[in-house]
Design a protein around this motif. Structure first.
Motif, short mmCIF file in Angstrom:
data_model
loop_
_atom_site.label_atom_id
_atom_site.label_comp_id
_atom_site.label_asym_id
_atom_site.label_seq_id
_atom_site.Cartn_x
_atom_site.Cartn_y
_atom_site.Cartn_z
N VAL A 98 -2.31 -14.53 2.08
CA VAL A 98 -2.75 -14.79 3.45
C VAL A 98 -4.21 -14.36 3.61
O VAL A 98 -4.60 -13.28 3.17
CB VAL A 98 -1.89 -14.01 4.47
N PHE A 100 -6.33 -13.42 6.65
CA PHE A 100 -6.14 -13.16 8.08
C PHE A 100 -7.40 -13.49 8.86
O PHE A 100 -8.48 -13.62 8.31
CB PHE A 100 -5.77 -11.70 8.30
N SER A 102 -8.98 -11.52 11.07
CA SER A 102 -9.93 -10.43 10.80
C SER A 102 -9.81 -10.15 9.31
O SER A 102 -8.74 -10.28 8.75
CB SER A 102 -9.55 -9.20 11.61
N SER A 104 -9.42 -7.76 7.49
CA SER A 104 -8.43 -6.73 7.12
C SER A 104 -8.59 -6.22 5.70
O SER A 104 -7.62 -6.09 4.97
CB SER A 104 -6.99 -7.17 7.36
N LEU A 105 -9.82 -5.91 5.34
CA LEU A 105 -10.03 -5.21 4.07
C LEU A 105 -9.71 -3.74 4.31
O LEU A 105 -9.82 -3.25 5.43
CB LEU A 105 -11.48 -5.34 3.62
N LEU A 106 -9.35 -3.05 3.25
CA LEU A 106 -9.12 -1.62 3.37
C LEU A 106 -10.50 -0.94 3.37
O LEU A 106 -11.21 -1.00 2.37
CB LEU A 106 -8.25 -1.12 2.23
N PRO A 107 -10.88 -0.34 4.48
CA PRO A 107 -12.28 0.08 4.64
C PRO A 107 -12.69 1.22 3.70
O PRO A 107 -13.88 1.44 3.53
CB PRO A 107 -12.35 0.53 6.10
N TRP A 108 -11.72 1.93 3.13
CA TRP A 108 -12.10 3.04 2.25
C TRP A 108 -12.30 2.59 0.81
O TRP A 108 -12.60 3.38 -0.06
CB TRP A 108 -11.06 4.16 2.32
N ILE A 117 -6.50 -4.22 -5.89
CA ILE A 117 -5.21 -3.71 -5.44
C ILE A 117 -4.15 -4.83 -5.48
O ILE A 117 -3.00 -4.60 -5.83
CB ILE A 117 -5.33 -3.06 -4.04
N GLY A 118 -4.58 -6.06 -5.17
CA GLY A 118 -3.65 -7.18 -5.26
C GLY A 118 -3.43 -7.63 -6.70
O GLY A 118 -2.30 -7.89 -7.13
N LYS A 120 -3.58 -5.95 -9.37
CA LYS A 120 -2.72 -5.00 -10.07
C LYS A 120 -1.24 -5.31 -9.82
O LYS A 120 -0.41 -5.13 -10.70
CB LYS A 120 -3.00 -3.58 -9.58
N GLN A 121 -0.94 -5.76 -8.61
CA GLN A 121 0.45 -6.06 -8.26
C GLN A 121 0.93 -7.32 -8.98
O GLN A 121 2.07 -7.40 -9.39
CB GLN A 121 0.59 -6.29 -6.76
N ARG A 167 -9.72 -12.15 -2.49
CA ARG A 167 -8.48 -11.39 -2.67
C ARG A 167 -7.28 -12.33 -2.68
O ARG A 167 -6.37 -12.17 -3.50
CB ARG A 167 -8.35 -10.38 -1.52
N ASP B 259 -2.81 -4.92 10.47
CA ASP B 259 -3.36 -5.76 9.40
C ASP B 259 -3.16 -5.12 8.04
O ASP B 259 -2.83 -5.79 7.07
CB ASP B 259 -4.86 -5.99 9.63
N LEU B 267 1.33 -7.98 -0.47
CA LEU B 267 1.17 -7.57 -1.86
C LEU B 267 2.45 -6.96 -2.41
O LEU B 267 2.53 -6.61 -3.58
CB LEU B 267 0.03 -6.55 -1.99
#
Lengths: 272, 363
Positions: A98, A100, A102, A104-108, A117-118, A120-121, A167, B259, B267
């Motif tokens: 998906v 999105f 926004s 919606s990235l992980l800001p850290w 991160i995806g 790897k899954q 991603r 989100d 994932l």
């Protein structure tokens, strides 16, 4: 207008003989409210072929986002079935990536880590170098070749959405779901990102469903535009095949003699 | 260079020096000078004002008590005794000094006394260490524990003990509050069923916690070698101070951006990955805000708990000085007050820097 509809019989060359990838059967979505059930979607049928790019347009609140999140498995299905590649879905999964509205990235995390991160899954057995190569390939494709290690927060909205696209593609999904992916961007950036999206999509040939309320965007991206009626009890009102040749070029599409016929047809639907 | 040093200063919480740097690097000297005066010189001037008010207040109180003493002597023992008392007070004799709020000068003198005392004691300690070095080496060979200095601790040693206690208490709070906060943050049912307990235990006074911990530790720990009072005060500090972290962690975990949760679902992250890669980092800003509150509560509570638990530290220093009633006891208490305040301020600054470092939402 009739001339336009007569042409609709023709089959889009790159979809000829392809199997069905996504089938939505008798889809129904009900939200219970104190005043009784609110039926958002009712008896909705949709079938999309492998490698097809479909865009869904409709007025705000007609339930198009609801439909998309149901396909993604992020929203419960009240009735009917969503069948992906022959089997009904159970919950969300990386086979339906998906993008999105926004980013919606992980800001850290950095851009690379956000894609990683995806990856790897989906590719748990690949070596670290291979995984990194996949991430870098897609980040490079969306034009972030120099920003692998930038923190997500230090990227602009448009850049962040590019990472979001990378991603999604890096998951090698069966279906790519885009929920008004460019809705929050200014029109210049939106155009750029449409090009980026089509460019990567052209190479990957992934089945894609994009929600939009921008008529021009829906024509430029899709092989077929699905028009949804306004809710409640929303369903598919009409659909229009866009036979413009691929790979697409914005200028060529805009200058196509029939472009305004298609546009007019869609506008006509939305205005009634 | 300039922007970098300004950034570092701001990170350290010394942002008020920014205009000074800008001024000396020749950037709008007039404007920056006036900003510097407003931001730095006025606070310094207010410190001066504070000292003046303190000094005159202390003098007024001193005079009041001196007059009362003289009057009392006059009423009880007649005119002669009153004159004797007045002279005694004027002469500065310790036996008849009014015992009231000490003036800034007295506090400064007490500070110097404490400092000299510390140097003296650490001298003694060094000598003791030299003397016992050989014996201790022999004892170590035999597997015996070394002979330790058992003399009176200096003021600085007390500060060290207090810092050790608060560190142990805060660590304990972290290890209890964060895991529980995560667990109850993840489950609505658990959060609702635990809520009454948290709401009831949160406002309980440190004194009661101390007594509760005392009841339990006294039974559990029977080994005389363990420092029971340290353990009791560290645990009490931890239990008193952990609530802010617990609540903030559970709120942070339960309100992670939808989100991010959707990303995690798409994932198909496992529960462990979901917690450590998504939920926990996303709630770091709130967790560290909670930790900052925890540290400041822990420091406030620590002094009271040390005072009651008779465990060494600043709290017991204050209490002993109060019981002691020596001539400069009051001044020493005020010194301790400032030290406690300054250390609390520094701890808060450190936590603020950590908090800023962990907050990623800044644009």
């Amino acid at each position: 207008m009739n001339a336009l509809l007569e042409k609709q019989i023709q089959v889009i060359p790159h979809l000829d003989g392809k199997p069905e990838m996504l089938v939505c059967k008798d889809i129904r979505k009900v939200y219970p409210t104190p005043k009784g059930d609110y039926v958002v979607l009712d008896d909705l049928q949709l079938s999309i072929k492998q490698g097809e790019f479909v865009s869904i347009i409709g007025h705000s609140g007609c339930g198009k986002s609801t439909l998309l999140t149901m396909i993604a498995g992020l929203n419960e299905i009240s009735g009917g079935n969503v069948i992906v590649d022959g089997s009904p879905i159970r919950g969300a999964g990386p086979d339906r990536a998906v993008v999105f509205q926004s980013p919606s990235l992980l800001p850290w995390l950095t851009a690379l880590q956000n894609v990683m991160i995806g990856v790897k899954q989906v590719f748990p057995h690949a070596s670290k170098a291979e995984k990194e190569e996949i991430c870098k390939y897609y980040l490079d494709k969306v034009g972030l070749g120099n920003d692998f290690h930038k923190k997500a927060t230090s990227l602009s909205q448009g850049m962040q959405q590019r990472v979001g696209i990378a991603r999604a593609f890096a998951l090698k999904p069966k279906i790519l779901l885009l929920d008004e992916p460019f809705g929050m961007l200014d029109s210049l950036t939106r155009g750029e990102l449409q090009d980026v999206l089509l460019d990567v999509w052209q190479k990957e040939q992934i089945t894609a469903v994009a929600i939009t309320h921008d008529v021009d965007e829906s024509i430029f991206l899709a092989d077929r535009v699905i028009m949804m009626t306004s809710g409640p009890y929303a369903k598919i009102g009409d659909e229009l095949v866009i036979p413009f040749e691929r790979p697409r070029n914005r200028k060529a599409v805009l200058e196509h003699p029939e472009y305004y016929d298609y546009r007019g047809y869609l506008m006509n639907f939305l205005n009634h | 260079m300039k922007t970098k040093s300004i950034k570092t200063l701001k990170f350290l919480g010394l942002g008020f020096l920014e205009p000074l740097i800008r001024m000396f690097s020749g950037e709008e000297p007039k404007k920056n000078a006036s900003v510097f005066i407003k931001k730095t010189l006025f606070p310094i001037a207010s410190m001066g004002l504070f000292l003046i008010i303190w000094h005159s207040g202390a003098t007024a109180l001193y005079n009041k008590e001196a007059n009362e003493r003289i009057e009392k002597a006059r009423v009880e023992q007649g005119e002669e005794a009153a004159i004797a008392m007045e002279e005694c007070i004027k002469s500065g004799d310790i036996s008849c000094q009014p015992n009231t709020l000490p003036s800034p000068a007295q506090v400064y003198a007490a500070y110097k006394t404490l400092w000299n005392d510390h140097i003296e004691i650490s001298d003694k300690k060094d000598k003791f260490a030299q003397k016992t070095a050989k014996t201790n080496a022999k004892r170590a060979e035999k597997g015996l524990s070394p002979i330790e200095y058992t003399g009176r601790p200096s003021f600085l040693d007390q500060i060290g003990t207090s810092l050790k206690t608060i560190a142990a208490g805060v660590l304990l709070a972290i290890f209890i509050a964060i895991p529980i906060g995560i667990i109850i943050g993840l489950s609505d049912v658990l959060r609702n069923s635990m809520n009454w307990l948290i709401q009831i235990l949160k406002p309980v006074s440190p004194v009661v916690w101390l007594l509760l911990v005392f009841m339990i530790v006294k039974t559990l720990i029977t080994d005389p070698d363990l420092d029971k009072s340290f353990i009791i005060s560290a645990i009490s500090v931890g239990l008193c101070a952990m609530w802010a972290t617990l609540i903030n962690t559970s709120v942070g975990v339960s309100t992670v951006d939808k989100d991010f949760i959707n990303v995690s679902k798409v994932l198909k992250l496992s529960i462990g990955q979901n917690i450590f890669k998504i939920v926990l980092p996303a709630s770091f800003p709130l967790i560290f805000t909670g930790l900052r509150i925890t540290v400041s509560v822990a420091w406030m509570v620590l002094i009271a708990i040390e005072l009651l638990a008779q465990s060494p530290g600043l709290g017991s220093f204050v209490w002993e000085e109060f019981q002691n009633g020596a001539n400069d006891s009051n001044a020493k208490i005020i010194v301790a007050m400032f030290v406690i305040g300054i250390i609390g301020f520094l701890l808060d600054r450190i936590m603020l820097s950590v908090q800023n470092f962990m907050t990623f939402n800044k644009a």
